[in-house]
Design a protein around this motif. Structure first.
Motif, short mmCIF file in Angstrom:
data_model
loop_
_atom_site.label_atom_id
_atom_site.label_comp_id
_atom_site.label_asym_id
_atom_site.label_seq_id
_atom_site.Cartn_x
_atom_site.Cartn_y
_atom_site.Cartn_z
N ASP A 1 0.83 -1.21 0.00
CA ASP A 1 0.00 0.00 0.00
C ASP A 1 0.86 1.26 0.00
OD1 ASP A 1 -2.42 1.24 -0.23
OD2 ASP A 1 -2.91 1.13 1.90
N LEU A 2 1.87 1.31 -0.88
CA LEU A 2 2.80 2.43 -0.91
C LEU A 2 2.13 3.76 -1.23
CD1 LEU A 2 5.98 0.98 -2.66
CD2 LEU A 2 5.65 1.50 -0.25
N ARG A 3 1.13 3.76 -2.09
CA ARG A 3 0.49 5.02 -2.45
C ARG A 3 -0.17 5.66 -1.23
NH1 ARG A 3 -3.31 4.61 -7.24
NH2 ARG A 3 -1.37 4.14 -8.25
N ALA A 4 -0.86 4.86 -0.43
CA ALA A 4 -1.55 5.40 0.75
C ALA A 4 -0.56 5.77 1.85
CB ALA A 4 -2.57 4.40 1.28
N THR A 5 0.52 4.99 2.00
CA THR A 5 1.43 5.23 3.11
C THR A 5 2.53 6.23 2.80
OG1 THR A 5 2.75 3.30 2.50
CG2 THR A 5 1.01 2.96 4.14
N THR A 6 2.88 6.41 1.51
CA THR A 6 4.00 7.29 1.17
C THR A 6 3.68 8.31 0.08
OG1 THR A 6 4.91 5.85 -0.56
CG2 THR A 6 5.63 5.42 1.71
N GLY A 7 2.55 8.12 -0.62
CA GLY A 7 2.22 9.00 -1.73
C GLY A 7 2.91 8.63 -3.04
N VAL A 8 3.65 7.53 -3.04
CA VAL A 8 4.42 7.10 -4.22
C VAL A 8 3.64 6.04 -4.99
CG1 VAL A 8 6.50 5.82 -4.89
CG2 VAL A 8 6.65 7.68 -3.24
N THR A 9 3.72 6.11 -6.31
CA THR A 9 3.11 5.13 -7.19
C THR A 9 4.20 4.24 -7.79
OG1 THR A 9 1.32 6.65 -7.76
CG2 THR A 9 1.71 4.83 -9.29
N VAL A 10 3.99 2.93 -7.77
CA VAL A 10 4.90 2.00 -8.44
C VAL A 10 4.43 1.88 -9.88
CG1 VAL A 10 5.88 -0.32 -8.47
CG2 VAL A 10 5.32 0.77 -6.28
N LEU A 11 5.24 2.40 -10.80
CA LEU A 11 4.88 2.42 -12.21
C LEU A 11 5.14 1.10 -12.91
CD1 LEU A 11 6.41 5.85 -13.27
CD2 LEU A 11 4.00 5.33 -12.80
N ALA A 12 6.24 0.45 -12.53
CA ALA A 12 6.65 -0.77 -13.23
C ALA A 12 7.54 -1.59 -12.31
CB ALA A 12 7.39 -0.42 -14.51
N LEU A 13 7.70 -2.84 -12.69
CA LEU A 13 8.55 -3.79 -11.98
C LEU A 13 9.43 -4.47 -13.02
CD1 LEU A 13 9.26 -5.82 -9.62
CD2 LEU A 13 7.31 -7.15 -10.41
N ARG A 14 10.74 -4.50 -12.77
CA ARG A 14 11.65 -5.25 -13.63
C ARG A 14 12.12 -6.46 -12.86
NH1 ARG A 14 16.39 -2.13 -14.81
NH2 ARG A 14 17.49 -3.37 -13.27
N ARG A 15 11.90 -7.63 -13.45
CA ARG A 15 12.33 -8.90 -12.86
C ARG A 15 13.12 -9.62 -13.93
NH1 ARG A 15 7.74 -11.81 -10.10
NH2 ARG A 15 8.42 -10.50 -8.36
N GLY A 16 14.44 -9.68 -13.73
CA GLY A 16 15.29 -10.26 -14.75
C GLY A 16 15.21 -9.42 -16.01
N ALA A 17 14.92 -10.06 -17.14
CA ALA A 17 14.83 -9.35 -18.42
C ALA A 17 13.42 -8.81 -18.68
CB ALA A 17 15.24 -10.28 -19.56
N PRO B 1 1.59 -2.10 -15.98
CA PRO B 1 1.78 -1.87 -14.55
C PRO B 1 2.19 -3.17 -13.85
CG PRO B 1 -0.56 -2.09 -15.01
CD PRO B 1 0.16 -2.12 -16.34
N PRO B 2 2.77 -3.03 -12.66
CA PRO B 2 3.18 -4.23 -11.93
C PRO B 2 1.97 -4.98 -11.38
CG PRO B 2 3.53 -2.29 -10.59
CD PRO B 2 3.09 -1.81 -11.95
N PRO B 3 2.07 -6.29 -11.23
CA PRO B 3 0.95 -7.05 -10.65
C PRO B 3 0.75 -6.66 -9.19
CG PRO B 3 2.87 -8.45 -10.90
CD PRO B 3 3.21 -7.15 -11.54
N VAL B 4 -0.50 -6.52 -8.78
CA VAL B 4 -0.77 -6.12 -7.39
C VAL B 4 -0.78 -7.29 -6.44
CG1 VAL B 4 -2.02 -4.03 -8.04
CG2 VAL B 4 -3.27 -6.16 -7.72
N ASP B 5 -0.92 -8.52 -6.96
CA ASP B 5 -1.08 -9.67 -6.08
C ASP B 5 0.05 -10.69 -6.15
OD1 ASP B 5 -1.67 -10.47 -8.62
OD2 ASP B 5 -3.57 -11.41 -8.14
N GLY B 6 1.10 -10.39 -6.91
CA GLY B 6 2.25 -11.31 -6.98
C GLY B 6 3.31 -10.87 -5.99
#
Length: 93
Positions: free
Chosen positions: A28-44, A49-54
């Motif tokens: 819950d980073l948006r509610a706790t810090t005001g930051v949005t996670v735009l993307a996730l890089r895993r390996g290549a 948007p990044p998955p919310v439940d993985g």
């Protein structure tokens, strides 16, 4: 980098970071810090948007949208589970 007027930064999860094994929804980073996670890089693969439940894994790189105070708080939460920027681990904000 920046998106419009908002800066984009990255944070690579270390093996001992609190966020490892947790989900984006659970962080819950948006509610706790005001930051949005735009993307996730895993390996290549980049997931936008990044998955919310993985679960995050060590080595994942999160791309964060927010001001400096917010990204520092997000890095502290990712590293230690709180908003204390003095406890930041592998962040590059």
């Amino acid at each position: 980098a920046a998106l419009g007027d908002a800066p984009v930064s990255s944070y690579e999860l270390g093996p001992t970071d609190w966020a490892v094994g947790r989900t984006l929804a659970g962080l819950d980073l948006r509610a706790t810090t005001g930051v949005t996670v735009l993307a996730l890089r895993r390996g290549a693969a980049t997931l936008a948007p990044p998955p919310v439940d993985g679960p995050f894994a060590a080595g994942d790189v999160l791309y964060l949208l927010g001001d400096l105070a917010g990204t520092r708080a997000a890095a502290a939460r990712l590293a230690a589970g709180d908003g204390n920027p003095s406890r930041i681990g592998g962040e590059s904000v």
